[in-house]
Design a protein around this motif. Structure first.
Motif, PDB file in Angstrom:
ATOM      1  N   HIS A 217       0.884  -1.022  -0.033  1.00 48.31           N
ATOM      2  CA  HIS A 217       0.040   0.041  -0.016  1.00 48.31           C
ATOM      3  C   HIS A 217       0.813   1.238  -0.147  1.00 48.31           C
ATOM      4  CE1 HIS A 217       0.582   0.893   4.428  1.00 48.31           C
ATOM      5  NE2 HIS A 217       0.914  -0.422   4.479  1.00 48.31           N
ATOM      6  N   ILE A 236      -6.728  -9.499   2.758  1.00 51.80           N
ATOM      7  CA  ILE A 236      -7.142  -8.094   2.579  1.00 51.80           C
ATOM      8  C   ILE A 236      -6.529  -7.238   3.596  1.00 51.80           C
ATOM      9  CG2 ILE A 236      -9.040  -6.766   2.112  1.00 51.80           C
ATOM     10  CD1 ILE A 236      -9.122  -9.078   0.181  1.00 51.80           C
ATOM     11  N   CYS A 237      -6.049  -6.095   3.223  1.00 52.78           N
ATOM     12  CA  CYS A 237      -5.309  -5.153   4.406  1.00 52.78           C
ATOM     13  C   CYS A 237      -6.118  -4.103   3.968  1.00 52.78           C
ATOM     14  CB  CYS A 237      -4.055  -5.255   4.395  1.00 52.78           C
ATOM     15  SG  CYS A 237      -3.246  -4.270   2.956  1.00 52.78           S
ATOM     16  N   SER A 238      -5.957  -3.145   5.022  1.00 52.67           N
ATOM     17  CA  SER A 238      -6.552  -1.654   5.067  1.00 52.67           C
ATOM     18  C   SER A 238      -5.600  -0.779   5.843  1.00 52.67           C
ATOM     19  CB  SER A 238      -7.944  -1.349   5.247  1.00 52.67           C
ATOM     20  OG  SER A 238      -7.996  -1.580   6.900  1.00 52.67           O
ATOM     21  N   SER A 243      -7.455   3.282   2.270  1.00 55.11           N
ATOM     22  CA  SER A 243      -7.760   2.409   1.370  1.00 55.11           C
ATOM     23  C   SER A 243      -7.694   0.813   1.597  1.00 55.11           C
ATOM     24  CB  SER A 243      -6.560   2.630   0.315  1.00 55.11           C
ATOM     25  OG  SER A 243      -6.627   3.962  -0.031  1.00 55.11           O
ATOM     26  N   VAL A 244      -8.064   0.054   0.566  1.00 55.52           N
ATOM     27  CA  VAL A 244      -8.291  -1.458   0.934  1.00 55.52           C
ATOM     28  C   VAL A 244      -7.499  -2.082  -0.252  1.00 55.52           C
ATOM     29  CG1 VAL A 244      -9.787  -3.369   1.493  1.00 55.52           C
ATOM     30  CG2 VAL A 244     -10.518  -1.227   2.121  1.00 55.52           C
ATOM     31  N   GLU A 246      -6.061  -5.791  -2.036  1.00 57.70           N
ATOM     32  CA  GLU A 246      -6.213  -7.476  -1.977  1.00 57.70           C
ATOM     33  C   GLU A 246      -4.602  -7.663  -2.043  1.00 57.70           C
ATOM     34  OE1 GLU A 246      -6.812 -10.432  -5.509  1.00 57.70           O
ATOM     35  OE2 GLU A 246      -8.432  -8.843  -5.204  1.00 57.70           O
ATOM     36  N   CYS A 262      -5.480  -2.616  -5.425  1.00 59.29           N
ATOM     37  CA  CYS A 262      -6.240  -1.778  -4.701  1.00 59.29           C
ATOM     38  C   CYS A 262      -7.638  -2.250  -4.959  1.00 59.29           C
ATOM     39  CB  CYS A 262      -5.822  -0.333  -5.002  1.00 59.29           C
ATOM     40  SG  CYS A 262      -6.872   0.947  -4.119  1.00 59.29           S
ATOM     41  N   VAL A 271     -11.887   3.715   4.547  1.00 56.16           N
ATOM     42  CA  VAL A 271     -12.405   2.433   5.282  1.00 56.16           C
ATOM     43  C   VAL A 271     -11.950   2.395   6.485  1.00 56.16           C
ATOM     44  CG1 VAL A 271     -12.774  -0.083   4.953  1.00 56.16           C
ATOM     45  CG2 VAL A 271     -12.777   1.397   3.009  1.00 56.16           C
ATOM     46  N   ILE A 274     -12.710  -3.636   8.110  1.00 60.70           N
ATOM     47  CA  ILE A 274     -13.017  -4.907   6.862  1.00 60.70           C
ATOM     48  C   ILE A 274     -13.293  -6.035   7.765  1.00 60.70           C
ATOM     49  CG2 ILE A 274     -11.788  -3.634   5.033  1.00 60.70           C
ATOM     50  CD1 ILE A 274      -9.283  -5.649   5.743  1.00 60.70           C
ATOM     51  N   MET A 296     -16.859  -3.979   3.798  1.00 62.17           N
ATOM     52  CA  MET A 296     -16.097  -2.756   4.328  1.00 62.17           C
ATOM     53  C   MET A 296     -17.097  -1.682   4.894  1.00 62.17           C
ATOM     54  SD  MET A 296     -13.671  -2.847   0.971  1.00 62.17           S
ATOM     55  CE  MET A 296     -15.110  -2.492   0.106  1.00 62.17           C
TER      56      MET A 296
END
Length: 1441
Positions: A217, A236-238, A243-244, A246, A262, A271, A274, A296
């Motif tokens: 990210h 999945i991370c945020s 932003s989120v 994959e 993204c 966000v 999640i 989300m």
């Protein structure tokens, strides 16, 4: 273990991160001594922890020493190194408050709160000894992973032993604190996110670092969440930028890589959380098995997308809440009942923000058909911090005050509250604010970040784990037995029994009922948790069918009851006290035992074990027996063992309460009774209801008890003594019993079985109509039972027969004896034989028989035949004028007989004579109605005192209906006029309404016919009251118009009978002659009314003189009272109040008339009044108390203030200075007067300024709006002139075009030709011709206008103009026109609203203010402001009374 944690950290301190960082720590060889962690002698297992006593979590934890009784940490906080600690280690803001948990007795203690001591002690020791930092995040699976503020990740096995210590302090210094953790499904991989944005992946089987991801990210933002999906290669991370991403993990040729994509950009809204949906392996063949769903939530919206098989947005929902709150998400598989026979297993998403929680069901038919349905919305009375599912029915919420609430989802009921203040939750505020990277987040996210604790509260397989700053806690649901046992341990047996009953009935909430059912829709239970629970669940959970579960709970309830009774008889029993104290104690205990035994249907236990326990004490035994009574009477307990029944009867017999025994017997099952014992007891004590019940229910015998009891009653009636209360009660019960049997009803309640009901009816009927009893002697009369019942109560027994005759058996002509149509006639013959043809009955009793016969003859259509002579006797008896007893009953009987046609053979004239002599007015009414002699019916109404008021509705009904002949109406009207005085006496207002609405006579004629002045007054009062209540003048007919003479006569009569009402009446009424009325009120010396009429006639001075004279008299009385010194003088306050009242009336008179008078006339009104008040004030000064003197001065001041609006101030001041009251003395006497004038001046000046300011502001606003409208560009609606229809796009040089704001455009010459021009103040103003024509009600003929404008211009028949004219005619034909009534209404509306426009008024104000500055405020004589509606009437406010 290896060489120690310090050496491991030192070995990795030189590594500077990136992908080259590879920590291959052989943690398997670490030793506890090297780690410097205190050794635990007996490492506790989770099973041992969960099986600890319920007080395992106490504030004085001796092992850790974390919590003292005062809530302060007993370990020195400075002993734990805080170097490098970030803001994420936010302490609980509620640590210092008092702990407050709530347990509801109806649900018990649902949550089992356990602190993991092994893990907690190692976390504290690691932070203190090796500077590992404080906990920041946690992930739970088969292992528990806890990240710290110094970048370490401590992984514990199921025995709470440290398995891995991943990372190092050097890595922590580079990456920052661990901000997010996640373990995959098979517990083989661990993902860790850091405060500075890096992500690492670890192998949990070897403890090796597999990946370090730095480019997943954008840099400069912290990792807030990282989640594995069901696909182990997808996560999945945020980040703190909102932003989120994959993360796809790949391994090619031994090389591990990670691809980032993204999914959602933070520029569209950050966000905050999640949550991927994890499919349960036990839910097979679900349509969502191949779909990867991700939920989300931003601060304003919830989104659900599919990641696999393709990225697609499926659902969005706006989310509102408090700005300081974060959104919350949690998934759960739930069984949903879609119909009576069908259920589905679907995932449900619960999302929340603020205090609202919403539930949405995911419905999936296939991959391409996924829908979301709203299920529920719950509003909580607190702000939410976290939400999680315990199971599919129970939700756990944590509020912002760190209190955990257990909530039942279906009922929204709160089940338990646990205070988490001792946990000291870890908050992730610094990561959401991204302080480690510069704090580059939005203000909204920074504000809401204060309540971020996503990583410190973890839900896993029906458990909640909390990580605090020094400890880790687990909360699980207790089994049903544990919840009950905990209440028992607290000596709360009643609550424990109530809770157990809820489990028995299936109404309990938050139940761990079935291992398969409980965990089907959750993740597979980990080994260390499942092992500890498995044995408990199988032994204490409610498993199996409903019947089996009830049996298990029933056994538990019985055990509780036995213990409860034992303790109630021993430990809980009062040792000292009176018998009343012991009785109250057992009265609280026994009903509980009875209730639960009846609920469990275990009366065998109640009357054996429990009764034996209570039977050991005489008081307890008596209370037990008495407590059975309400249950028996309510039919809850219908069977008692013979032993207990014997004790029951003996106890009540000893207390003299055998009537209670009788009431209980008739509610019990006879098979459980000792028949011989009960029957002997009942006969001995006269329990007749019980005798009848036992014979009927136990032996099926309905005749024997009747015969025996009739013998008892016959013996009582045959004696010359008066019947006792017991004998009367027996007779009444026999009448009810016979009535029930003949009607097919059981006595005293219920129904007779259908198979024997006819036999019962026949046998009972045969019994009472038998000619002789068994074993009779020669002296016995015939029909002894009938004779006995008739002698006891003739009227009621005949009523019983009347009810029996309504049964269908007596209507059957084919029935056999004794029940048939012939039976009714036979009974009548027997009754006549017993009562008429023999002796022994009084005339009253015989009269009851005749009334009964008359009713039966009327009801059964002459099926009863009575001898002619006897019938004449019935008729003569009913209409006997000398018998005044039961008058209404005899009249009703005769009416029924007459309506049934039973008197057709009787001469009608004779019948009418008999009815008139007997005063049977309803019978007379019926006969007169047949003759259509309605005027005589009115006489019947007036003679019948009970129905006199119905005469009005009768007259109105006849007079208003059209099918009555005019001769009949006239006759009725003449009869009503003849009885007018009676009608007026009944209701004068209704009489007046009747005459005005229905009669042809005028009020004047009616008034002349009334001789009595009182009646005339009441009649006229009714007339005028009805006229006032009707809301308008009477205009129905000319005859109904009230003449002034009648009005004046009414006023004269009012002066005689209600003189106090005259003044108000003449004020509120108009239809009288003033001179004549004035003469009347003068004759009766009514000063107020006289003054009002003089004022109304224009003689203001005369009215003023009368009122002034009245005031002078009251002032004279007041001054005389003040001069008296005796103690018996009248009340001064009352006299002053009379003066005040008269003064107020006189001031109002002057104020009403002053505007119409000139200055001299106004002074002639006000100055005498002022002279009177000042003279009186001068006279009473010094002779009354200061309070009364001040009050009188206020009256004088009120006169001065009131006259200031009409008399010039200099004149008032001159008049006042000339008065001796103020001409001498000090300035203080004048001070109030002068100040009052100044106040009036200030009031008027302020009012004038405010008015000018408002008008100037309004003018400015109007002109500004006009200027804005004028400055706007105007766009024509078309390309042709709306008068000549010629184009004006290219006008000639000398042609001018005028465009109006409405969009219509014209040639200047065309507009001038049609006269759309006017001159205002020498300036030419134009107005739209078309709009103005429409407003006037229609358009002019365009063809005619064109001819007038261009007489030389012609158009072909088919040209454009012809088409326009045709179209215009078509449009005109479709227009709606007003009828004459609507046009008149419109003209009246225009007339009422006619006047100067608002702009004209504002312009006039502006002109008068700016035209000549030297004469500002002076209005010219021709100004519109001289209009009456613009005059401002100023007067001081009225004096408060």
């Amino acid at each position: 273990m290896a060489e120690g944690l310090e050496s491991a950290l030192a070995a990795t301190a030189s590594v500077t991160g990136g992908d080259s960082l590879d920590l291959n720590l052989a943690l398997g060889g670490f030793d506890d001594s090297d780690l410097d962690i205190p050794e635990v002698e007996d490492v506790p297992t989770l099973e041992s922890i969960l099986n600890e006593p319920d007080d395992v979590f106490e504030l004085d934890d001796s092992e850790l020493g974390l919590f003292s009784e005062t809530g302060e940490p007993s370990i020195d906080p400075n002993s734990v190194s805080n170097s490098g600690v970030t803001v994420s280690e936010k302490m609980s803001p509620h640590k210092q408050r008092k702990k407050s948990s709530v347990m509801y007795a109806a649900h018990g203690a649902i949550i089992r709160h356990v602190m993991l001591k092994g893990i907690s002690s190692q976390l504290v020791s690691a932070a203190d000894r090796v500077d590992a930092g404080k906990p920041t995040a946690m992930a739970v699976s088969a292992l528990i992973a806890i990240g710290t503020s110094h970048g370490l990740i401590m992984v514990f096995d199921p025995k709470q032993a440290l398995k891995w210590c991943l990372g190092s302090t050097a890595v922590g210094a580079q990456y920052g604190a661990v901000s997010a953790l996640c373990v995959n499904n098979d517990c083989s991989r661990l993902l860790a996110g850091f405060a500075k944005g890096q992500i690492t992946m670890w192998d949990l089987s070897t403890g090796k670092l597999l990946r370090t991801i730095t480019d997943a990210h954008p840099p400069g933002s912290a990792v807030l969440h990282i989640k594995f999906t069901d696909d182990p290669t997808l996560a999945i991370c945020s980040d703190s930028g909102g932003s989120v991403f994959e993360l796809s993990f790949k391994r090619v040729m031994g090389m591990r890589s990670c691809e980032s994509k993204c999914l959602f950009s933070g520029s569209r809204g950050e966000v905050c959380t999640i949550e991927p949906l994890h499919m349960n392996a036990t839910v097979k063949d679900h349509p969502l098995q191949d779909v990867s769903l991700l939920a989300m939530a931003t601060l304003s919206k919830v989104l659900i997308v599919t990641i696999r098989p393709k990225l697609q947005v499926l659902f969005t929902k706006s989310l509102k809440g408090d700005p300081t709150s974060l959104p919350l998400l949690t998934w759960q598989f739930v069984i949903i009942q879609v119909s009576d026979s069908a259920r589905v297993i679907d995932p449900v998403l619960a999302f929340a923000r603020g205090n609202a929680i919403l539930f949405y069901q995911v419905m999936c038919q296939d991959v391409n058909n996924i829908k979301f349905a709203p299920l529920q919305r719950v509003e909580m009375p607190y702000m939410l911090l976290s939400i999680a599912w315990f199971n599919s029915r129970t939700l756990v919420t944590v509020d912002t005050t760190e209190r955990l609430h257990v909530v039942d989802v279906r009922t929204e009921e709160e089940l338990e509250v646990i205070d988490l203040v001792d946990v000291e939750l870890v908050y992730s505020s610094s990561y959401f604010k991204s302080l480690a990277t510069g704090g580059n987040v939005s203000k909204a996210l920074a504000l809401a970040a204060e309540n971020a604790c996503y990583q410190s509260i973890v839900s896993y397989t029906g458990q909640l784990l909390f990580v605090g700053t020094k400890s880790v806690h687990v909360m699980t649901m207790r089994t049903w037995k544990e919840r009950i046992d905990l209440l028992v341990k607290q000596n709360k047996f009643k609550e424990a029994l109530t809770l157990a009953l809820s489990f028995y009935t299936g109404k309990a909430k938050a139940v761990v009922d079935n291992i398969g059912r409980e965990y089907t829709f959750c993740h597979l239970y980990p080994t260390y948790l499942l092992a500890s629970y498995q044995s408990q669940i199988h032994t204490s959970s409610l498993i199996g069918s409903q019947q089996k579960r009830k049996a298990v709970v029933a056994d538990k309830i019985l055990d509780l009851l036995f213990t409860f009774v034992d303790l109630s008889m021993t430990q809980h029993c009062p040792e000292r006290g009176t018998i009343e104290v012991l009785e109250r104690h057992f009265q609280e205990v026994v009903p509980i035992c009875v209730d639960y035994c009846l609920t469990l249907d275990r009366t065998d236990i109640l009357f054996s074990t429990i009764f034996d326990k209570f039977g050991a004490d005489m008081i307890a035994k008596g209370v037990f027996l008495e407590c059975l009574e309400p249950y028996i009477l309510n039919d809850k307990l219908v069977s008692i063992t013979p032993t207990v029944m014997k004790e029951f009867v003996e106890h009540y017999e000893l207390k003299g309460m055998l009537q209670n025994v009788e009431a209980c017997i008739v509610h019990m099952n006879v098979s459980s009774l000792d028949i011989h014992q009960v029957v002997s007891l009942c006969w001995a004590h006269g329990l007749y209801d019980a005798i009848l019940y036992v014979y009927n229910k136990g032996m099926g015998d309905y005749v024997t008890p009747l015969e025996e009891l009739l013998w008892v009653l016959q013996a009582a009636t045959s004696s010359s003594k008066q019947l006792t209360d017991e004998q009367i009660k027996l007779g009444n019960k026999l009448l009810v019993y016979i009535s029930c049997c003949l009607a097919g009803r059981a006595y005293p309640f219920g129904d007779i079985p259908e198979d024997i009901v006819r036999n019962v009816k026949e046998s009972v009927f045969k019994c009472i109509t038998t000619i002789h009893t068994k074993g009779h002697n020669e002296e016995e009369h015939v029909y002894p039972y009938l004779r006995t019942l008739l002698q006891f109560d003739t009227r009621e027994f005949l009523n019983v027969l009347a009810l029996a005759f309504e049964e269908p058996e007596f209507d059957s002509s084919e029935g056999m004896f004794p029940l048939s149509v012939q039976s009714r006639q036979r009974v009548v013959d027997i009754l006549l034989q017993i009562m008429v043809e023999s002796i022994g009955f009084s005339p009253t009793q015989i009269g009851c028989l005749f009334t009964f016969l008359a009713r039966q003859m009327a009801k059964h259509e002459n099926s009863i035949i009575v001898n002619r002579l006897l019938f004449e006797q019935v008729l003569e008896f009913l209409s006997n004028p000398n018998d005044e007893s039961r008058h209404e009953e005899r009249q009703q009987a005769l009416l029924e007989l007459l309506n049934a046609g039973g008197l057709q053979q009787v001469n009608e004239h004779k019948l009418l004579k008999l009815a008139e002599s007997a005063k049977f007015y309803r019978v007379c009414e019926l006969l007169y109605d047949k003759r259509r002699q309605y005027y005589k019916i009115l006489d019947c109404y007036l003679k019948d005192s009970a129905r006199q008021h119905q005469a009005f509705s009768f007259i109105h009904g006849i007079m208003s209906e059209g099918f009555y002949a005019q001769e009949e109406k006239d006759a009725l009207q003449q009869e009503a006029i003849k009885h007018l005085e009676e009608l007026v006496t009944l209701d004068s207002k209704t009489t007046a309404q009747l005459i005005l609405d229905d009669f042809t006579h005028s009020i004047t004629d009616i008034a002349k016919k009334l001789e009595s002045q009182v009646v005339l007054y009441e009649f006229l009062k009714g007339v005028f009251d009805y006229k006032e209540s009707s809301g308008s003048a009477i205009y129905v007919r000319e005859q109904a118009i009230i003449d002034p003479e009648v009005q004046e006569k009414y006023i004269e009569l009012m002066c005689q009978y209600h003189i106090n009402n005259v003044y108000n009446y003449v004020r509120n009424t108009e239809n009288y002659r003033i001179e004549e009325t004035l003469e009347i009120v003068r004759r009766y010396k009514l000063t107020n009314a006289t003054a009002y009429l003089l004022e109304k006639a224009g003689d203001v001075q005369g009215a003023f003189g009368i009122m002034l004279e009245t005031l002078q008299n009251k002032v004279r009385v007041f001054t005389e009272i003040t001069s008296q010194n005796n103690e018996d003088k009248p009340d001064l306050a009352v006299s002053l109040s009379a003066v005040k009242a008269s003064l107020m009336v006189l001031v109002q008179l002057c104020q009403r008339n002053s505007p119409r008078l000139d200055e001299t006339e106004r002074q002639g009104l006000w100055f005498p009044l002022l002279d009177l008040m000042m003279a009186a004030q001068r006279k009473i000064k010094g002779s009354i108390p200061d309070a009364q003197l001040d009050e009188f001065k206020e009256l004088t001041k009120h006169v001065l203030n009131s006259m200031m609006g009409y008399i010039a101030l200099p004149a008032i001041l001159q008049k006042t200075m000339q008065d001796p009251t103020y001409s001498s003395g000090k300035f203080g006497d004048m001070r109030e007067l002068i100040l009052g004038m100044l106040d009036t001046y200030n009031y008027e000046r302020t009012l004038l300024r405010t008015t000018n300011s408002l008008l100037n502001h309004d003018l400015h606003w109007s002109l500004a709006n006009l200027k804005q409208s004028v400055n706007k560009g105007m766009v024509p609606k078309g390309d042709v002139c709306h008068v000549c229809n010629k184009p004006y796009t290219y006008p000639e040089e000398d042609e001018n075009i005028i465009v109006f704001s409405c969009g219509h455009a014209y040639h200047l010459l065309c507009l001038r030709a049609v006269g759309s021009c006017t001159m205002i103040e020498g300036q030419q103003h134009w107005f739209c011709y078309q709009c103005n024509t429409n407003k006037r009600g229609g358009r002019r003929d365009r063809k005619k206008s064109l001819t007038q404008l261009s007489p030389t211009t012609t158009s072909p028949p088919g040209g454009k103009n012809a088409a326009g004219v045709a179209g215009d005619k078509k449009k005109k034909s479709q227009e709606t026109h007003l009828d004459e009534t609507q046009e008149q209404s419109l003209k009246q509306l225009r007339k009422n609203t006619r006047g100067p426009s608002r702009l004209a008024i504002l312009c006039e104000l502006s002109r008068t203010d700016r035209g000549n500055p030297a004469q500002r405020g002076i209005i010219s004589s021709d100004s519109i402001l001289h209009n009456e509606s613009f005059k401002l009437q100023l007067a001081a406010p009225p004096l408060e009374s």
